[in-house]
Structures are given as C-alpha cells and as structure tokens.
Design a protein around this motif. Structure first.
Motif, PDB file in Angstrom:
ATOM      1  N   PHE A  23     -34.885 -32.072  16.551  1.00 36.89           N
ATOM      2  CA  PHE A  23     -34.592 -30.921  15.702  1.00 36.89           C
ATOM      3  C   PHE A  23     -35.791 -29.975  15.642  1.00 36.89           C
ATOM      4  O   PHE A  23     -35.657 -28.756  15.838  1.00 36.89           O
ATOM      5  CB  PHE A  23     -34.214 -31.396  14.304  1.00 36.89           C
ATOM      6  N   ILE A  24     -36.966 -30.519  15.395  1.00 41.01           N
ATOM      7  CA  ILE A  24     -38.169 -29.690  15.295  1.00 41.01           C
ATOM      8  C   ILE A  24     -38.474 -29.018  16.629  1.00 41.01           C
ATOM      9  O   ILE A  24     -38.811 -27.827  16.685  1.00 41.01           O
ATOM     10  CB  ILE A  24     -39.358 -30.535  14.796  1.00 41.01           C
ATOM     11  N   LYS A  25     -38.336 -29.759  17.727  1.00 45.52           N
ATOM     12  CA  LYS A  25     -38.574 -29.168  19.047  1.00 45.52           C
ATOM     13  C   LYS A  25     -37.600 -28.022  19.314  1.00 45.52           C
ATOM     14  O   LYS A  25     -37.986 -26.972  19.863  1.00 45.52           O
ATOM     15  CB  LYS A  25     -38.448 -30.233  20.134  1.00 45.52           C
ATOM     16  N   THR A  26     -36.355 -28.195  18.914  1.00 48.66           N
ATOM     17  CA  THR A  26     -35.354 -27.149  19.124  1.00 48.66           C
ATOM     18  C   THR A  26     -35.685 -25.905  18.309  1.00 48.66           C
ATOM     19  O   THR A  26     -35.563 -24.773  18.802  1.00 48.66           O
ATOM     20  CB  THR A  26     -33.954 -27.667  18.770  1.00 48.66           C
ATOM     21  N   LEU A  27     -36.127 -26.087  17.069  1.00 44.60           N
ATOM     22  CA  LEU A  27     -36.551 -24.959  16.259  1.00 44.60           C
ATOM     23  C   LEU A  27     -37.736 -24.238  16.907  1.00 44.60           C
ATOM     24  O   LEU A  27     -37.777 -23.004  16.951  1.00 44.60           O
ATOM     25  CB  LEU A  27     -36.940 -25.424  14.854  1.00 44.60           C
ATOM     26  N   GLU A  28     -38.687 -25.009  17.403  1.00 42.05           N
ATOM     27  CA  GLU A  28     -39.870 -24.419  18.038  1.00 42.05           C
ATOM     28  C   GLU A  28     -39.494 -23.549  19.233  1.00 42.05           C
ATOM     29  O   GLU A  28     -40.209 -22.587  19.557  1.00 42.05           O
ATOM     30  CB  GLU A  28     -40.833 -25.522  18.476  1.00 42.05           C
ATOM     31  N   GLN A  29     -38.397 -23.890  19.885  1.00 42.29           N
ATOM     32  CA  GLN A  29     -37.970 -23.165  21.078  1.00 42.29           C
ATOM     33  C   GLN A  29     -36.950 -22.063  20.783  1.00 42.29           C
ATOM     34  O   GLN A  29     -36.449 -21.416  21.717  1.00 42.29           O
ATOM     35  CB  GLN A  29     -37.378 -24.169  22.076  1.00 42.29           C
ATOM     36  N   THR A  30     -36.651 -21.855  19.486  1.00 46.50           N
ATOM     37  CA  THR A  30     -35.643 -20.867  19.093  1.00 46.50           C
ATOM     38  C   THR A  30     -36.291 -19.789  18.235  1.00 46.50           C
ATOM     39  O   THR A  30     -36.796 -20.076  17.148  1.00 46.50           O
ATOM     40  CB  THR A  30     -34.506 -21.535  18.295  1.00 46.50           C
ATOM     41  N   GLY A  31     -36.277 -18.570  18.693  1.00 46.97           N
ATOM     42  CA  GLY A  31     -36.817 -17.473  17.905  1.00 46.97           C
ATOM     43  C   GLY A  31     -35.962 -17.219  16.681  1.00 46.97           C
ATOM     44  O   GLY A  31     -34.726 -17.280  16.755  1.00 46.97           O
ATOM     45  N   PRO A  32     -36.582 -16.955  15.526  1.00 47.67           N
ATOM     46  CA  PRO A  32     -35.798 -16.754  14.303  1.00 47.67           C
ATOM     47  C   PRO A  32     -34.831 -15.585  14.375  1.00 47.67           C
ATOM     48  O   PRO A  32     -33.838 -15.553  13.641  1.00 47.67           O
ATOM     49  CB  PRO A  32     -36.872 -16.525  13.229  1.00 47.67           C
ATOM     50  N   GLU A  33     -35.103 -14.631  15.268  1.00 44.85           N
ATOM     51  CA  GLU A  33     -34.231 -13.459  15.372  1.00 44.85           C
ATOM     52  C   GLU A  33     -33.005 -13.720  16.249  1.00 44.85           C
ATOM     53  O   GLU A  33     -32.086 -12.891  16.305  1.00 44.85           O
ATOM     54  CB  GLU A  33     -35.022 -12.279  15.948  1.00 44.85           C
ATOM     55  N   GLU A  34     -32.949 -14.857  16.912  1.00 45.89           N
ATOM     56  CA  GLU A  34     -31.848 -15.112  17.852  1.00 45.89           C
ATOM     57  C   GLU A  34     -30.524 -15.295  17.113  1.00 45.89           C
ATOM     58  O   GLU A  34     -30.458 -15.969  16.083  1.00 45.89           O
ATOM     59  CB  GLU A  34     -32.162 -16.343  18.701  1.00 45.89           C
ATOM     60  N   PRO A  35     -29.438 -14.703  17.634  1.00 49.79           N
ATOM     61  CA  PRO A  35     -28.134 -14.866  16.991  1.00 49.79           C
ATOM     62  C   PRO A  35     -27.687 -16.319  17.024  1.00 49.79           C
ATOM     63  O   PRO A  35     -27.696 -16.958  18.072  1.00 49.79           O
ATOM     64  CB  PRO A  35     -27.203 -13.969  17.811  1.00 49.79           C
TER      65      PRO A  35
END
Length: 277
Positions: free
Chosen positions: A98-110
């Motif tokens: 979960f944390i790794k996925t968040l790290e790889q996902t920009g907060p602005e991404e839809p």
C-alpha cells in the motif's frame, strides 16, 4: 485557517501510524476485545486494516481511475486456520504494498473515491486519518495510549465533519438555516464552522430525498460577516477528533451556547456515516 497537510505529510503519517498500529497489536492478546468495536477482537482489527482497508485502497490506486465493482475487486478471504503471526505477516505484506503504491502515485492523478474528490489526494488524506483512528483502537485495546499528532488531529476534525458527516453526493442540495456551530481546537488555533440545515435531491435510482436534517462545513469565505456561532465546542485537537469519532467521551470538552442547537448537531453526528452514492 486551513488544516490541510501536504501529501508528503499524510504519507509520513500513514507510515508512522501503521507502524505504531502494528507494534501495539503485536504485543496484544489476539482475543482481546476492541472497546470501540465490541464485536471485534484484536485479531479482527488487524485483519480489517490490512485486508479490508489498505488492500482495497491499493487496488483502487493500482487500477485508477476505474471504479472498483463486485465483479472486478476480490476482497481477500481470511484463512480460518491462520495464526496471529500469520495475520501480522499478512499485514506487513499488504501495508508495504500500500505504501509503495502511494509513493508511486501522484496526489493529482485521477483516482476513484466514494467522495466528490476524484483524485489520489483523497486517498492520501483519508487513509492517514483511517490509520490514525485505528491506531487509537489498537491502543485502547491494549490500554497503551499515546498522544495523537495535533496537526493531523486538527485536520481530522475538519475531515470528519466535512467529508463524513457533511459530505453530499452530487445529486443532493443543501440549504442552511442559519444555525451555526463552531468547533475550536485550542492547541492548534484552528476553527471549523458548521451550519445546520436541510438536504434534498433525487437519488440515481429515482427515490426522492426531501428536506432531511443535515449539516455542512463552511469555508472561510462562506462564513457570513459579523456572524457569531450559536454554539462553540472547545477542546484539544486530539480530544475533539477522538470524540467526534466516538473513541472517547466528552470529558475535558467544553460546550457553550444554545443547548438545543448543540443537541441537533450531536444528533446529526450520531447518525451512521453517510454513503456518498
């Protein structure tokens, strides 16, 4: 004054609160009841956060922006013969993913969410508060309370009032009636204004919602000039956040003003958390 933290700060809290949650439960009897969820044991709480929360939101981020459905999302099935150590290891695996996925996902991404905020920023914020409150559940179970971060708790006040209790689906319209409650976190100097009123609208299935009591958080620019709140609720950010989430009583929380309006506010926040259809 905004309570919002940066996405990086939310992510740091997800890391640290997850670690504290895990450490507390690792030293807890797996059969110990959770005081804030009497139907759960410590083992149930551990499984809930790993498999029913963080696994789900990992899937949401990995498949963004497609909405999850019963046909596309398979919730993990809890093994009947799993030991407590197995559940801890399962948490470690899912939490790291979960944390790794968040790290790889920009907060602005839809990204899909059940709120009107359809960006990954929603997941950053929501999951920081989700794990904070479940960390508190774990500590209450173990009788090992530690302080909540004041800045995160102050934002938690705004989030529960604005997103959970005051959140509206796109089809609903809120009409305020001029009754105002202000929730003041005295240690962070943050104030959350709430207006009571009525909500109406037509659900996607055609059912009509008409003039149901509700509340809405007011942004700074929407607070009427020279308006004084009818009710002021004061406490530390941590106490107020935990109180609003039903994780503590009202000891140390001060209420001043119109008691009937306070009772109406409290009745609304006692309702089941709305489903943003």
């Amino acid at each position: 004054m905004t309570t919002r933290l940066t996405p990086a700060a939310y992510l740091d809290h997800i890391r640290s609160e997850s670690a504290r949650f895990r450490a507390v439960l690792a030293d807890t009897d797996p059969t110990a009841p959770v005081p804030t969820a009497p139907e759960w044991t410590a083992a149930d709480l551990l499984w809930h956060v790993a498999a029913e929360v963080q696994h789900f939101w990992t899937y949401v981020l990995e498949t963004r922006p497609t909405a999850p459905t019963e046909e596309t999302y398979d919730e993990p099935e809890r093994p009947k013969d799993a030991s407590y150590q197995d559940l801890l290891a399962h948490f470690d695996e899912l939490n790291a993913r979960f944390i790794k996925t968040l790290e790889q996902t920009g907060p602005e991404e839809p990204t899909w969410s059940w709120s009107q905020d359809q960006s990954a920023a929603f997941t950053y914020r929501r999951q920081a508060h989700e794990i904070l409150i479940h960390r508190l559940d774990a500590e209450l179970t173990a009788d090992a309370l530690t302080p909540l971060d004041p800045a995160l708790a102050a934002d938690g006040i705004d989030e529960i009032l604005d997103v959970f209790y005051g959140g509206k689906p796109a089809w609903a319209t809120f009409a305020g009636d001029g009754r105002y409650v202000r929730v003041d976190a005295v240690d962070t100097d943050t104030r959350t204004w709430v207006e009571l009123g009525l909500v109406s609208g037509t659900r996607p299935d055609g059912d009509r919602l008409e003039d149901e009591p509700d509340l809405s958080v007011l942004s700074a620019e929407n607070i009427p000039a020279d308006t004084e709140p009818d009710v002021v609720i004061e406490g530390t950010a941590a106490d107020l956040d935990a109180w609003l989430w039903r994780r503590r009583d009202d000891e140390g929380i001060r209420v001043a003003g119109d008691r009937d309006i306070y009772d109406s506010f409290r009745a609304l926040t006692n309702q089941a958390i709305k489903d943003d259809d």
